[in-house]
Design an enzyme around this catalytic site. Sequence first.
Site, PDB file in Angstrom:
ATOM      1  N   CYS A  15       0.807  -1.235   0.011  1.00  0.00           N
ATOM      2  CA  CYS A  15       0.220  -0.159   0.052  1.00  0.00           C
ATOM      3  C   CYS A  15       1.205   1.246   0.048  1.00  0.00           C
ATOM      4  CB  CYS A  15      -1.057   0.151   1.090  1.00  0.00           C
ATOM      5  SG  CYS A  15      -0.572  -0.345   2.666  1.00  0.00           S
ATOM      6  N   ASP A 139      -7.750   4.649  -1.770  1.00  0.00           N
ATOM      7  CA  ASP A 139      -7.400   3.486  -1.409  1.00  0.00           C
ATOM      8  C   ASP A 139      -6.575   2.547  -1.951  1.00  0.00           C
ATOM      9  OD1 ASP A 139      -7.380   1.167   0.355  1.00  0.00           O
ATOM     10  OD2 ASP A 139      -9.590   1.325   0.486  1.00  0.00           O
ATOM     11  N   HIS A 141      -5.699  -0.179  -1.312  1.00  0.00           N
ATOM     12  CA  HIS A 141      -5.933  -1.730  -0.873  1.00  0.00           C
ATOM     13  C   HIS A 141      -7.010  -2.280  -1.765  1.00  0.00           C
ATOM     14  CE1 HIS A 141      -4.851   0.431   2.740  1.00  0.00           C
ATOM     15  NE2 HIS A 141      -4.049  -0.717   2.896  1.00  0.00           N
TER      16      HIS A 141
END
Length: 168
Positions: A15, A139, A141
């Site tokens: 990430c 994000d 993820h």
Amino acid sequence: CHYMQDRFNDDGWGCMYRSYQTVVSWYRLQCYTSKPIPTHEEVQRMLVKMGDKKSSFVGSKQWIGAMEAQMLLDEYLGVSSKIMNVTSGQDLEDKGRELAQHFDTQGTPICIGGGVLAFTILGVEYNAESGGIKFLILDPHYTGGEDLATIQSQGKKNACSGIPSVGW
């Protein structure tokens, strides 16, 4: 940038690499640099060359954090950056005026990380009267396909825990 992008499996550890790549991409899109966006392995090699990591780091699935991202920005792009320490989502919300000023004057995405998670702030909406703030968060993820409608609908389901007022 997000997990599994470019058919590279960094799910669960990449990430901050993706957040760093997003910042480099921003500098490219603004025509501040023509350097390519470094791969995970190139990032790892830079950290080894800088003396931050041992040679066994290259090719590993070890995560990096905000400190490494800051060092990489300086090494790769010659860009100085600032680390802002906050202990909670509320602390981040309290930095609303400072974050809004950053986006008004600099515009660069902001890497944020804590523990083993990292996100990228792409913008803020700050209400100077109330002190309220909303964050536009990328994000990394996300692991689905490259369909924009899917990405947007999944983002609404997956709120970033610990960060107040996420979204617009």
